[in-house]
Design a protein around this motif. Structure first.
Motif, PDB file in Angstrom:
ATOM      1  N   HIS A   7      41.408   3.451 -10.103  1.00  0.00           N
ATOM      2  CA  HIS A   7      42.120   3.013  -8.903  1.00  0.00           C
ATOM      3  C   HIS A   7      43.300   2.120  -9.246  1.00  0.00           C
ATOM      4  O   HIS A   7      43.303   1.421 -10.259  1.00  0.00           O
ATOM      5  CB  HIS A   7      41.175   2.246  -7.968  1.00  0.00           C
ATOM      6  CG  HIS A   7      40.218   3.117  -7.251  1.00  0.00           C
ATOM      7  ND1 HIS A   7      40.590   3.910  -6.184  1.00  0.00           N
ATOM      8  CD2 HIS A   7      38.891   3.322  -7.431  1.00  0.00           C
ATOM      9  CE1 HIS A   7      39.529   4.565  -5.741  1.00  0.00           C
ATOM     10  NE2 HIS A   7      38.492   4.226  -6.484  1.00  0.00           N
ATOM     11  N   ASP A   8      44.277   2.161  -8.366  1.00  0.00           N
ATOM     12  CA  ASP A   8      45.365   1.191  -8.404  1.00  0.00           C
ATOM     13  C   ASP A   8      45.391   0.526  -7.028  1.00  0.00           C
ATOM     14  O   ASP A   8      44.506   0.774  -6.196  1.00  0.00           O
ATOM     15  CB  ASP A   8      46.704   1.836  -8.767  1.00  0.00           C
ATOM     16  CG  ASP A   8      47.140   2.920  -7.803  1.00  0.00           C
ATOM     17  OD1 ASP A   8      46.719   2.914  -6.624  1.00  0.00           O
ATOM     18  OD2 ASP A   8      47.932   3.788  -8.224  1.00  0.00           O
ATOM     19  N   GLN A   9      46.387  -0.284  -6.781  1.00  0.00           N
ATOM     20  CA  GLN A   9      46.419  -1.036  -5.530  1.00  0.00           C
ATOM     21  C   GLN A   9      46.663  -0.157  -4.307  1.00  0.00           C
ATOM     22  O   GLN A   9      46.433  -0.589  -3.181  1.00  0.00           O
ATOM     23  CB  GLN A   9      47.442  -2.164  -5.625  1.00  0.00           C
ATOM     24  CG  GLN A   9      46.943  -3.230  -6.592  1.00  0.00           C
ATOM     25  CD  GLN A   9      48.040  -4.133  -7.092  1.00  0.00           C
ATOM     26  OE1 GLN A   9      49.119  -3.671  -7.417  1.00  0.00           O
ATOM     27  NE2 GLN A   9      47.746  -5.418  -7.164  1.00  0.00           N
ATOM     28  N   GLU A  14      39.944  -1.368   0.399  1.00  0.00           N
ATOM     29  CA  GLU A  14      40.623  -2.596   0.843  1.00  0.00           C
ATOM     30  C   GLU A  14      40.097  -3.846   0.135  1.00  0.00           C
ATOM     31  O   GLU A  14      40.868  -4.708  -0.250  1.00  0.00           O
ATOM     32  CB  GLU A  14      40.504  -2.765   2.362  1.00  0.00           C
ATOM     33  CG  GLU A  14      41.446  -1.891   3.151  1.00  0.00           C
ATOM     34  CD  GLU A  14      42.910  -2.091   2.785  1.00  0.00           C
ATOM     35  OE1 GLU A  14      43.385  -3.244   2.708  1.00  0.00           O
ATOM     36  OE2 GLU A  14      43.595  -1.057   2.577  1.00  0.00           O
ATOM     37  N   GLY A  15      38.788  -3.946  -0.024  1.00  0.00           N
ATOM     38  CA  GLY A  15      38.198  -5.134  -0.643  1.00  0.00           C
ATOM     39  C   GLY A  15      38.582  -5.323  -2.099  1.00  0.00           C
ATOM     40  O   GLY A  15      38.484  -6.433  -2.631  1.00  0.00           O
ATOM     41  N   SER A  16      39.016  -4.263  -2.741  1.00  0.00           N
ATOM     42  CA  SER A  16      39.395  -4.350  -4.156  1.00  0.00           C
ATOM     43  C   SER A  16      40.873  -4.624  -4.371  1.00  0.00           C
ATOM     44  O   SER A  16      41.269  -5.029  -5.468  1.00  0.00           O
ATOM     45  CB  SER A  16      39.014  -3.057  -4.892  1.00  0.00           C
ATOM     46  OG  SER A  16      37.622  -2.957  -5.014  1.00  0.00           O
ATOM     47  N   LYS A  17      41.687  -4.397  -3.364  1.00  0.00           N
ATOM     48  CA  LYS A  17      43.137  -4.531  -3.551  1.00  0.00           C
ATOM     49  C   LYS A  17      43.548  -5.930  -4.019  1.00  0.00           C
ATOM     50  O   LYS A  17      44.283  -6.050  -5.001  1.00  0.00           O
ATOM     51  CB  LYS A  17      43.885  -4.098  -2.300  1.00  0.00           C
ATOM     52  CG  LYS A  17      43.822  -2.591  -2.105  1.00  0.00           C
ATOM     53  CD  LYS A  17      44.527  -2.126  -0.856  1.00  0.00           C
ATOM     54  CE  LYS A  17      44.390  -0.603  -0.763  1.00  0.00           C
ATOM     55  NZ  LYS A  17      45.064  -0.056   0.397  1.00  0.00           N
ATOM     56  N   SER A  22      44.961  -9.568  -8.655  1.00  0.00           N
ATOM     57  CA  SER A  22      44.597 -10.677  -9.533  1.00  0.00           C
ATOM     58  C   SER A  22      44.499 -10.219 -10.991  1.00  0.00           C
ATOM     59  O   SER A  22      44.967 -10.902 -11.909  1.00  0.00           O
ATOM     60  CB  SER A  22      43.271 -11.280  -9.068  1.00  0.00           C
ATOM     61  OG  SER A  22      42.824 -12.251  -9.956  1.00  0.00           O
ATOM     62  N   SER A  23      43.906  -9.057 -11.210  1.00  0.00           N
ATOM     63  CA  SER A  23      43.801  -8.499 -12.568  1.00  0.00           C
ATOM     64  C   SER A  23      45.178  -8.241 -13.148  1.00  0.00           C
ATOM     65  O   SER A  23      45.445  -8.566 -14.312  1.00  0.00           O
ATOM     66  CB  SER A  23      43.005  -7.190 -12.556  1.00  0.00           C
ATOM     67  OG  SER A  23      41.672  -7.413 -12.201  1.00  0.00           O
ATOM     68  N   PHE A  27      46.423 -10.043 -16.554  1.00  0.00           N
ATOM     69  CA  PHE A  27      46.504  -9.241 -17.773  1.00  0.00           C
ATOM     70  C   PHE A  27      47.836  -8.522 -17.947  1.00  0.00           C
ATOM     71  O   PHE A  27      48.041  -7.848 -18.961  1.00  0.00           O
ATOM     72  CB  PHE A  27      45.362  -8.217 -17.812  1.00  0.00           C
ATOM     73  CG  PHE A  27      44.000  -8.848 -17.833  1.00  0.00           C
ATOM     74  CD1 PHE A  27      43.484  -9.407 -18.992  1.00  0.00           C
ATOM     75  CD2 PHE A  27      43.240  -8.908 -16.670  1.00  0.00           C
ATOM     76  CE1 PHE A  27      42.232 -10.005 -19.002  1.00  0.00           C
ATOM     77  CE2 PHE A  27      41.986  -9.502 -16.676  1.00  0.00           C
ATOM     78  CZ  PHE A  27      41.486 -10.055 -17.839  1.00  0.00           C
ATOM     79  N   GLY A  28      48.711  -8.600 -16.971  1.00  0.00           N
ATOM     80  CA  GLY A  28      49.984  -7.892 -17.052  1.00  0.00           C
ATOM     81  C   GLY A  28      49.828  -6.401 -16.815  1.00  0.00           C
ATOM     82  O   GLY A  28      50.778  -5.633 -17.007  1.00  0.00           O
ATOM     83  N   MET A  29      48.655  -5.986 -16.402  1.00  0.00           N
ATOM     84  CA  MET A  29      48.335  -4.583 -16.109  1.00  0.00           C
ATOM     85  C   MET A  29      46.990  -4.584 -15.406  1.00  0.00           C
ATOM     86  O   MET A  29      46.309  -5.612 -15.363  1.00  0.00           O
ATOM     87  CB  MET A  29      48.242  -3.758 -17.398  1.00  0.00           C
ATOM     88  CG  MET A  29      47.113  -4.182 -18.297  1.00  0.00           C
ATOM     89  SD  MET A  29      46.944  -3.126 -19.744  1.00  0.00           S
ATOM     90  CE  MET A  29      45.400  -3.727 -20.405  1.00  0.00           C
ATOM     91  N   ILE A  30      46.605  -3.446 -14.887  1.00  0.00           N
ATOM     92  CA  ILE A  30      45.250  -3.304 -14.362  1.00  0.00           C
ATOM     93  C   ILE A  30      44.427  -2.652 -15.465  1.00  0.00           C
ATOM     94  O   ILE A  30      44.624  -1.467 -15.774  1.00  0.00           O
ATOM     95  CB  ILE A  30      45.213  -2.453 -13.076  1.00  0.00           C
ATOM     96  CG1 ILE A  30      46.002  -3.148 -11.958  1.00  0.00           C
ATOM     97  CG2 ILE A  30      43.765  -2.210 -12.642  1.00  0.00           C
ATOM     98  CD1 ILE A  30      46.161  -2.312 -10.698  1.00  0.00           C
TER      99      ILE A  30
END
Length: 184
Positions: A7-9, A14-17, A22-23, A27-30
């Motif tokens: 997944h990406d944003q 919704e709860g993970s976006k 934050s990730s 980390f400069g990436m997901i």
């Protein structure tokens, strides 16, 4: 082939976006692991919290690396060993320590080796460590607090290692140069 989506944003529940945001900031990436965990927002949030708590533990960066990599190698995690190799480098942990962990060779000092031994006993015995295991850990200079912090680290790594096995998470591009396979 894994059926788990990275997944990406835009695709995450919704709860993970906000968690993925934050990730990405941290980390400069997901990281691929986070992208997989995003399928279940509570899992990603729990993992992020565990990671934060391990980072705030009483272990120094070398000791955190020993904690994480001992478990990653024991569980033969194709994703976490390379990722934590890169993380160890960013934490200024010596290649001597990292290579010994990756190759299951003796660590450069007795304290770190005692930590690895205790972590592996905790994992292999599923928490049912002996008085002798505890005594050896304490004699190496570790505390009761750190016994519990080992359990915290094991909890974090069980989540990541098991999910990576199930999802066959692809190694993130920055860590591919540290690809690893467990020696037989």
């Amino acid at each position: 082939m894994s059926e788990f989506k990275l997944h990406d944003q835009t695709s995450a529940p919704e709860g993970s976006k906000p968690l993925l945001e934050s990730s990405a900031k941290a980390f400069g990436m997901i990281p691929g692991l986070h992208a997989v965990m995003a399928e279940a927002p509570a899992v990603l949030e729990g993992y992020q919290q565990l990671h934060r708590l391990v980072m705030e533990s009483s272990f120094d960066n070398e000791e955190k690396t020993v904690l994480w990599q001992s478990i990653n190698v024991e569980h033969a995690c194709h994703y976490c060993v390379p990722a934590h190799t890169g993380i160890a480098k960013s934490m200024k942990v010596s290649d001597e320590v990292t290579d010994a962990l990756r190759n299951e060779q003796p660590l450069p000092n007795q304290r770190l080796e005692a930590l690895r031994t205790f972590v592996l006993q905790m994992v292999r015995k599923r928490g049912e460590v002996s008085e002798q295991d505890l005594k050896a850990f304490y004699e190496a200079g570790f505390s009761r607090q750190q016994v519990l912090e080992v359990v915290l680290g094991v909890s974090q790594k069980v989540m990541s290692n098991y999910i990576n096995h199930i999802a066959q998470t692809p190694i993130d591009e920055p860590f591919r140069k540290f690809a690893w396979t467990k020696a037989k």
